[in-house]
Design an enzyme around this catalytic site. Structure first.
Site, mmCIF file in Angstrom:
data_model
loop_
_atom_site.group_PDB
_atom_site.id
_atom_site.type_symbol
_atom_site.label_atom_id
_atom_site.label_comp_id
_atom_site.label_asym_id
_atom_site.label_seq_id
_atom_site.Cartn_x
_atom_site.Cartn_y
_atom_site.Cartn_z
ATOM 1 N NE ARG A 62 -2.022 -0.859 3.683
ATOM 2 C CZ ARG A 62 -1.616 0.229 4.339
ATOM 3 N NH1 ARG A 62 -1.996 1.418 3.957
ATOM 4 N NH2 ARG A 62 -0.838 0.116 5.395
ATOM 5 C CG HIS A 224 -6.094 -4.810 11.502
ATOM 6 N ND1 HIS A 224 -4.785 -4.410 11.562
ATOM 7 C CD2 HIS A 224 -6.161 -5.656 10.453
ATOM 8 C CE1 HIS A 224 -4.096 -4.991 10.599
ATOM 9 N NE2 HIS A 224 -4.907 -5.744 9.901
ATOM 10 C CE LYS A 246 -3.532 -9.431 12.333
ATOM 11 N NZ LYS A 246 -4.360 -9.415 11.131
ATOM 12 C CB THR A 247 -2.260 -15.509 9.979
ATOM 13 O OG1 THR A 247 -2.642 -14.206 9.524
ATOM 14 C CG2 THR A 247 -2.848 -16.535 9.034
ATOM 15 C CG ASP A 261 -6.546 -8.609 8.040
ATOM 16 O OD1 ASP A 261 -5.677 -8.499 8.921
ATOM 17 O OD2 ASP A 261 -6.671 -7.801 7.110
ATOM 18 N NE ARG A 326 0.482 -8.568 2.214
ATOM 19 C CZ ARG A 326 -0.027 -8.566 3.432
ATOM 20 N NH1 ARG A 326 -1.030 -9.360 3.753
ATOM 21 N NH2 ARG A 326 0.458 -7.763 4.359
#
Length: 545
Positions: A62, A224, A246-247, A261, A326
């Site tokens: 991004r 988030h 997190k994942t 997410d 990704r």
């Protein structure tokens, strides 16, 4: 009957109302068809197992400095304007929208009608118009898929116009920094993306819009975070910045994944997934480390910016294009998922941090004030570069564990979280997946099996009745014992050879927390302010022991 049906579809599929003329539009093509078109046009290739791999070009992530929100009557007093949320005028937005529609007119384009927000009460229809076939396949993967009957009279709430090939010729004249841009217009309900093919701009554009609309209009807290649910219906949510686990930690064979997410927490006490897919980092990916992600990379998934070996397999260790390689895939590529993707109030909330200073406890329980403080802080630490002699970690703070996507002031989300936590009687835990026995370069990373054991113990209620002691500097409550975890690592000071160094490193980190929090203090309640570290650099440890 068929003519009537076709007429209603033609009406809902009229692109001229957006200013798009003479386009050859493909509607809601299957992923297989979009993959075939991408290959045919030379815009991607297939891996050894038939997964599509594409290259996003100049932008492999991004571009936060080129993200804008239209400043108008609706947003002017609500948005947290500044570095994260930059303003653009309605006139400049209109100019850019008309330039993008002129650019797309006469072209072959791809349209997808889908929705976000799995809870039927909050379902939001999104129409996405893309210049590239694979951007459209990305929206198939990442948004929730409408069934045929819903497509007949589809009416969008939001429109996404994505034209990676268009760059503003005179950026300054339309209030931009450079030729690429990602803009949200909350009055027109349009997300405009130009000059960047990075697919994350589509995902995060809609996520940012929900982060504004849901709290302001629907009393829903957007988060988030990843979320999963146990057999007894107990929900757990995991907040954490990139690289904190997190994942990995929400993928638990004994629990069903709600999503990895983006979620909402409703006034009716539900947690629901915003999305219909996962967008995971694949740098250094192995089947052993991340079996769920590894196995989800099959036809239907899209790999971004990866490098191939000679045999057509992907070299996941190769970061020569970007560290941010990704994959996107529909959530049904994961076996153990919650259908539909929502569940009841959380019982436990985990804040994940990879503390490279090695001073935070591997597991600690937070009071409501501490929970709000740590949520607003959103701390993790970036490991320094690998150059010789640079071993000092860098503290990294991202408000609400997702500052780049939060249009409102972070305390708005923190106050909502605080109230919901107290109403639901939820337990909040800080889990350090980072270093123990010294900082990065001296100590070692806390073993994943210990972190998993701590989370399992919490989910099974095995820390409900153990004794806790308070950390003298951060004020956090550390359990004195935890099943399947050595007692001596639970208090981080025990793991350091030099206790004085531990204290000075802790005070250094506490000071970083205080400095970071200064910009939020004026909006924060006393309870939240008191949730911070007990001391800063002006105090001595002895005052608190």
């Amino acid at each position: 009957m068929e003519t009537l049906l076709n007429n209603s579809i033609m009406k809902t599929r009229d692109l001229t109302k957006y200013g798009l003329k003479d386009t050859k539009a493909h509607w809601n093509l299957s992923p297989e068809k979009l993959q075939a078109i991408t290959i045919e046009k030379g815009m991607g290739k297939e891996t050894a197992n038939g997964t599509l791999a594409i290259n996003t070009g100049k932008f492999t992530g991004r571009s936060p400095q080129d993200r804008f929100i239209v400043r108008d009557e609706y947003t002017v007093d609500k948005v947290w304007w500044g570095k994260t949320n930059k303003a653009i005028s309605p006139d400049n937005f209109d100019k850019l929208q008309s330039e993008i529609t002129n650019y797309l007119s006469g072209k072959e384009i791809y349209v997808r009608d889908a929705y976000v927000c799995a809870d039927p009460e909050y379902k939001t229809n999104v129409r996405t118009v893309t210049e590239y076939p694979w951007s459209n396949m990305f929206t198939y993967n990442m948004f929730l898929r409408s069934d045929e009957s819903e497509l007949e009279n589809f009416k969008e709430e939001w429109l996404v116009l994505c034209a990676p090939g268009y760059e503003a010729p005179d950026p300054k004249a339309v209030g931009l920094r450079q030729g690429n841009f990602s803009i949200l217009n909350f009055t027109k309900k349009i997300a405009l993306i130009g000059g960047s093919a990075y697919t994350g701009e589509i995902k995060k554009g809609i996520f940012s819009s929900l982060n504004f609309i849901l709290p302001v209009e629907k009393n829903v807290l957007p988060m988030h975070c990843s979320a999963n649910v146990g057999e007894d219906g107990d929900t757990a949510i995991f907040f954490g910045l990139s690289g904190t686990g997190k994942t990995t930690l929400s993928a638990d064979p004994n629990r069903k994944l709600i999503g990895d997410d983006e979620h909402g927490w409703t006034a009716e006490n539900n947690i629901f997934n915003f999305e219909g897919g996962c967008y995971a980092k694949v740098i250094d990916l192995t089947e052993e480390k991340e079996p769920d992600i590894f196995r989800a990379i099959r036809p239907g998934a899209i790999l971004e910016n990866v490098i191939f070996k000679d045999n057509g397999e992907v070299d996941y260790m190769d970061s020569s294009i970007t560290q941010n390689t990704r994959v996107s895939y529909p959530i049904y590529h994961i076996d153990n998922i919650q259908k539909p993707s929502y569940a009841g109030n959380p019982t436990n909330i985990f804040f994940l941090t990879a503390d490279a200073f090695g001073v935070l406890p591997p597991v600690s329980k937070l009071t409501p004030g501490q929970a709000a403080y740590h949520f607003i802080s959103g701390y993790t630490a970036k490991v320094a570069g690998t150059e010789a002699g640079i071993t000092e970690p860098v503290p990294s703070f991202s408000a609400c564990f997702g500052e780049p996507f939060m249009p409102l002031h972070p305390t708005v989300y923190a106050e909502m979280l605080s109230k919901k936590m107290q109403d639901a009687g939820v337990n909040v835990w800080l889990i350090n997946t980072g270093w123990s026995a010294g900082p990065y370069g001296v100590g070692s990373r806390i073993k994943l099996k210990y972190t998993r054991a701590m989370i399992t113990a919490i989910l099974e209620g095995k820390l409900d009745n153990v004794d806790f002691e308070q950390h003298p500097i951060f004020g956090l409550f550390m359990p004195k014992s935890c099943p399947n975890v050595p007692d001596d690592i639970l208090d981080p000071m025990n793991t350091w050879k030099n206790k004085g160094q531990y204290v000075s490193k802790s005070i250094q980190l506490a000071h970083s927390f205080h400095l970071n929090f200064e910009k939020f203090a004026s909006e924060a309640s006393q309870q939240i302010i008191e949730g911070g570290p007990l001391i800063d650099e002006h105090h001595h440890l002895n005052d608190h022991i």
